[in-house]
Motif scaffolding. Sequence first.
Motif, PDB file in Angstrom:
ATOM      1  N   VAL A  40      -5.651  -1.909 -12.677  1.00  0.00           N
ATOM      2  CA  VAL A  40      -4.678  -1.579 -11.627  1.00  0.00           C
ATOM      3  C   VAL A  40      -4.960  -0.186 -11.083  1.00  0.00           C
ATOM      4  CG1 VAL A  40      -2.234  -1.345 -11.044  1.00  0.00           C
ATOM      5  CG2 VAL A  40      -2.936  -2.955 -12.840  1.00  0.00           C
ATOM      6  N   ALA A  41      -5.008  -0.049  -9.770  1.00  0.00           N
ATOM      7  CA  ALA A  41      -5.149   1.252  -9.112  1.00  0.00           C
ATOM      8  C   ALA A  41      -3.897   1.526  -8.285  1.00  0.00           C
ATOM      9  CB  ALA A  41      -6.382   1.271  -8.215  1.00  0.00           C
ATOM     10  N   ILE A  42      -3.349   2.729  -8.434  1.00  0.00           N
ATOM     11  CA  ILE A  42      -2.195   3.159  -7.654  1.00  0.00           C
ATOM     12  C   ILE A  42      -2.598   4.427  -6.909  1.00  0.00           C
ATOM     13  CG2 ILE A  42       0.219   3.891  -7.675  1.00  0.00           C
ATOM     14  CD1 ILE A  42      -0.093   1.081  -8.698  1.00  0.00           C
ATOM     15  N   GLN A  43      -2.554   4.396  -5.579  1.00  0.00           N
ATOM     16  CA  GLN A  43      -2.930   5.566  -4.794  1.00  0.00           C
ATOM     17  C   GLN A  43      -1.767   6.009  -3.919  1.00  0.00           C
ATOM     18  OE1 GLN A  43      -6.157   3.241  -2.927  1.00  0.00           O
ATOM     19  NE2 GLN A  43      -5.333   3.870  -0.938  1.00  0.00           N
ATOM     20  N   GLY A  44      -1.753   7.299  -3.604  1.00  0.00           N
ATOM     21  CA  GLY A  44      -0.693   7.817  -2.752  1.00  0.00           C
ATOM     22  C   GLY A  44      -0.715   9.323  -2.710  1.00  0.00           C
ATOM     23  N   PRO A  45       0.041   9.924  -1.792  1.00  0.00           N
ATOM     24  CA  PRO A  45       0.099  11.378  -1.686  1.00  0.00           C
ATOM     25  C   PRO A  45       0.935  11.985  -2.814  1.00  0.00           C
ATOM     26  CG  PRO A  45       1.629  10.388  -0.144  1.00  0.00           C
ATOM     27  CD  PRO A  45       0.865   9.256  -0.764  1.00  0.00           C
ATOM     28  N   ARG A 176      -5.249  10.175  -5.735  1.00  0.00           N
ATOM     29  CA  ARG A 176      -4.596  10.867  -4.643  1.00  0.00           C
ATOM     30  C   ARG A 176      -5.086  10.314  -3.298  1.00  0.00           C
ATOM     31  NH1 ARG A 176      -5.130  17.235  -6.499  1.00  0.00           N
ATOM     32  NH2 ARG A 176      -3.809  17.107  -8.373  1.00  0.00           N
ATOM     33  N   SER A 177      -4.242  10.428  -2.289  1.00  0.00           N
ATOM     34  CA  SER A 177      -4.655  10.035  -0.943  1.00  0.00           C
ATOM     35  C   SER A 177      -4.092  11.028   0.062  1.00  0.00           C
ATOM     36  CB  SER A 177      -4.192   8.606  -0.622  1.00  0.00           C
ATOM     37  OG  SER A 177      -2.781   8.516  -0.632  1.00  0.00           O
ATOM     38  N   TYR A 178      -4.621  10.982   1.266  1.00  0.00           N
ATOM     39  CA  TYR A 178      -4.229  11.912   2.322  1.00  0.00           C
ATOM     40  C   TYR A 178      -4.336  11.210   3.674  1.00  0.00           C
ATOM     41  CZ  TYR A 178      -9.273  12.275   2.961  1.00  0.00           C
ATOM     42  OH  TYR A 178     -10.600  11.979   3.178  1.00  0.00           O
ATOM     43  N   VAL A 179      -3.691  11.800   4.686  1.00  0.00           N
ATOM     44  CA  VAL A 179      -3.770  11.241   6.037  1.00  0.00           C
ATOM     45  C   VAL A 179      -5.142  11.576   6.619  1.00  0.00           C
ATOM     46  CG1 VAL A 179      -2.816  11.253   8.363  1.00  0.00           C
ATOM     47  CG2 VAL A 179      -1.293  11.452   6.385  1.00  0.00           C
ATOM     48  N   ASP A 180      -5.845  10.559   7.088  1.00  0.00           N
ATOM     49  CA  ASP A 180      -7.187  10.718   7.641  1.00  0.00           C
ATOM     50  C   ASP A 180      -7.087  10.892   9.157  1.00  0.00           C
ATOM     51  OD1 ASP A 180      -9.921  10.775   7.908  1.00  0.00           O
ATOM     52  OD2 ASP A 180     -10.199   8.607   7.718  1.00  0.00           O
ATOM     53  N   ASN A 190      -4.459   9.549  14.017  1.00  0.00           N
ATOM     54  CA  ASN A 190      -4.121   9.204  12.635  1.00  0.00           C
ATOM     55  C   ASN A 190      -4.737   7.853  12.291  1.00  0.00           C
ATOM     56  OD1 ASN A 190      -2.942   8.416  10.208  1.00  0.00           O
ATOM     57  ND2 ASN A 190      -0.942   9.265  10.718  1.00  0.00           N
ATOM     58  N   LYS A 191      -5.705   7.868  11.345  1.00  0.00           N
ATOM     59  CA  LYS A 191      -6.370   6.631  10.932  1.00  0.00           C
ATOM     60  C   LYS A 191      -5.775   6.046   9.646  1.00  0.00           C
ATOM     61  CE  LYS A 191      -9.542   6.276  14.146  1.00  0.00           C
ATOM     62  NZ  LYS A 191      -9.627   5.098  15.032  1.00  0.00           N
ATOM     63  N   GLY A 192      -4.596   6.548   9.281  1.00  0.00           N
ATOM     64  CA  GLY A 192      -3.955   6.032   8.068  1.00  0.00           C
ATOM     65  C   GLY A 192      -4.327   6.839   6.838  1.00  0.00           C
ATOM     66  N   MET A 193      -3.937   6.333   5.676  1.00  0.00           N
ATOM     67  CA  MET A 193      -4.177   7.032   4.427  1.00  0.00           C
ATOM     68  C   MET A 193      -5.582   6.732   3.905  1.00  0.00           C
ATOM     69  SD  MET A 193      -1.370   8.635   4.088  1.00  0.00           S
ATOM     70  CE  MET A 193      -1.581   9.331   2.455  1.00  0.00           C
ATOM     71  N   ARG A 194      -6.209   7.777   3.341  1.00  0.00           N
ATOM     72  CA  ARG A 194      -7.532   7.612   2.747  1.00  0.00           C
ATOM     73  C   ARG A 194      -7.511   8.137   1.321  1.00  0.00           C
ATOM     74  NH1 ARG A 194     -13.442   9.704   4.974  1.00  0.00           N
ATOM     75  NH2 ARG A 194     -14.628   8.976   3.159  1.00  0.00           N
ATOM     76  N   VAL A 195      -8.068   7.384   0.410  1.00  0.00           N
ATOM     77  CA  VAL A 195      -8.039   7.748  -1.003  1.00  0.00           C
ATOM     78  C   VAL A 195      -9.072   8.835  -1.284  1.00  0.00           C
ATOM     79  CG1 VAL A 195      -9.728   6.000  -1.727  1.00  0.00           C
ATOM     80  CG2 VAL A 195      -7.996   6.805  -3.343  1.00  0.00           C
ATOM     81  N   GLU A 196      -8.745   9.750  -2.206  1.00  0.00           N
ATOM     82  CA  GLU A 196      -9.672  10.799  -2.621  1.00  0.00           C
ATOM     83  C   GLU A 196     -10.554  10.264  -3.750  1.00  0.00           C
ATOM     84  OE1 GLU A 196      -7.691  14.435  -3.552  1.00  0.00           O
ATOM     85  OE2 GLU A 196      -7.071  14.807  -1.494  1.00  0.00           O
ATOM     86  N   GLN A 197     -11.440   9.400  -3.372  1.00  0.00           N
ATOM     87  CA  GLN A 197     -12.464   8.850  -4.248  1.00  0.00           C
ATOM     88  C   GLN A 197     -13.489   8.205  -3.331  1.00  0.00           C
ATOM     89  OE1 GLN A 197     -14.288   7.771  -6.719  1.00  0.00           O
ATOM     90  NE2 GLN A 197     -13.487   8.957  -8.417  1.00  0.00           N
ATOM     91  N   ARG A 198     -14.535   7.654  -3.894  1.00  0.00           N
ATOM     92  CA  ARG A 198     -15.552   7.049  -3.038  1.00  0.00           C
ATOM     93  C   ARG A 198     -14.939   5.917  -2.214  1.00  0.00           C
ATOM     94  NH1 ARG A 198     -21.853   6.472  -4.616  1.00  0.00           N
ATOM     95  NH2 ARG A 198     -22.579   6.445  -2.458  1.00  0.00           N
TER      96      ARG A 198
END
Length: 319
Positions: A40-45, A176-180, A190-198
């Motif tokens: 399970v992966a949970i991503q978010g700001p 973690r994720s951020y607004v791209d 605003n291209k939506g949220m992008r995860v801080e990983q590959r």
Amino acid sequence: MTQLPPPTRTGRPQSATADEYDDGPFTFRPATKDGHNATVAIQGPSGSGKTWTGLSIASGLAEGERFAVIDTERGAAALYVNDLGATFDTLPMRRYDPRDLQKALAAAAQAGYPVVMVDSLSHFWKGTDGTLDQVEKAKSKYGGNKFAGWKDGTPIQNEMIEALMSYPGHVVATMRSYVDWVLESGQPVNKGMRVEQRRGIEFEFGVAAEMDKGNRLRFIKSRCPSFRGLQLDQPNGARDIAKPYLDWLRDGAKEVDPTVWIDAANAPDATPDSLLALYREVEAASALATPLLHPETGKPISLGDLIKERGTALKAATS
């Protein structure tokens, strides 16, 4: 002037045993869910509730047993120990070489934790000594060419993910994720949220979800049909996610205990033939990358490499 003979090209010598392990047959088998674990992966700001939700999911997957948390968030998970009603152990980390995550996973597997949670996986991408740092360091080997530095960084990243996905238990990871924001015709879009990983890492997991600052969770990928298109407000991870996921995984499936393979790999009466057969069995179960600690050196090694190493040594000793 003496004419030298033309150079002769020779390949690197390989033992027959190495060929036996690396060049196995392509064998189709009946499809089953036997031995599959939850990932399970949970991503978010920041502030979206990733750690709390991840712990709640891990608690539900552990079903009352103590689980492990690999902590890169300065002890954030431990703050909830009295609120969660679950027992878990933490391993604080301050440097984030992906190979150190492999070591931590091997140690957790050795200790027999049924669930491991990584909070958060983002640090092993862009934190100190993370994959991006490894690429930056490697570029000096290629005349400062950062693109060429990925020759070193990509295998390190891929081996970390293989070890995580092959953990002999359930896996929960936060990211973690951020607004791209992207400039288009001179205007920020605003291209939506992008995860801080590959990019695309969320699709390695069986279930992936993103959370917003209102603690709303939206599933963005799920092999479990129950979660497809589902959104949850302030979810109870144990009840709303862990239980239906486990119910689906176990429907018609048999439990597989990876310690049986590990014991067979280390058995004193093992033979080259028995180890080759064991390797094929583990390969068929997609478990070759299972992280372990080497029984003699204490260093991390995959189950597949351990079997191959011992089988090769035994064959050499009898030839």
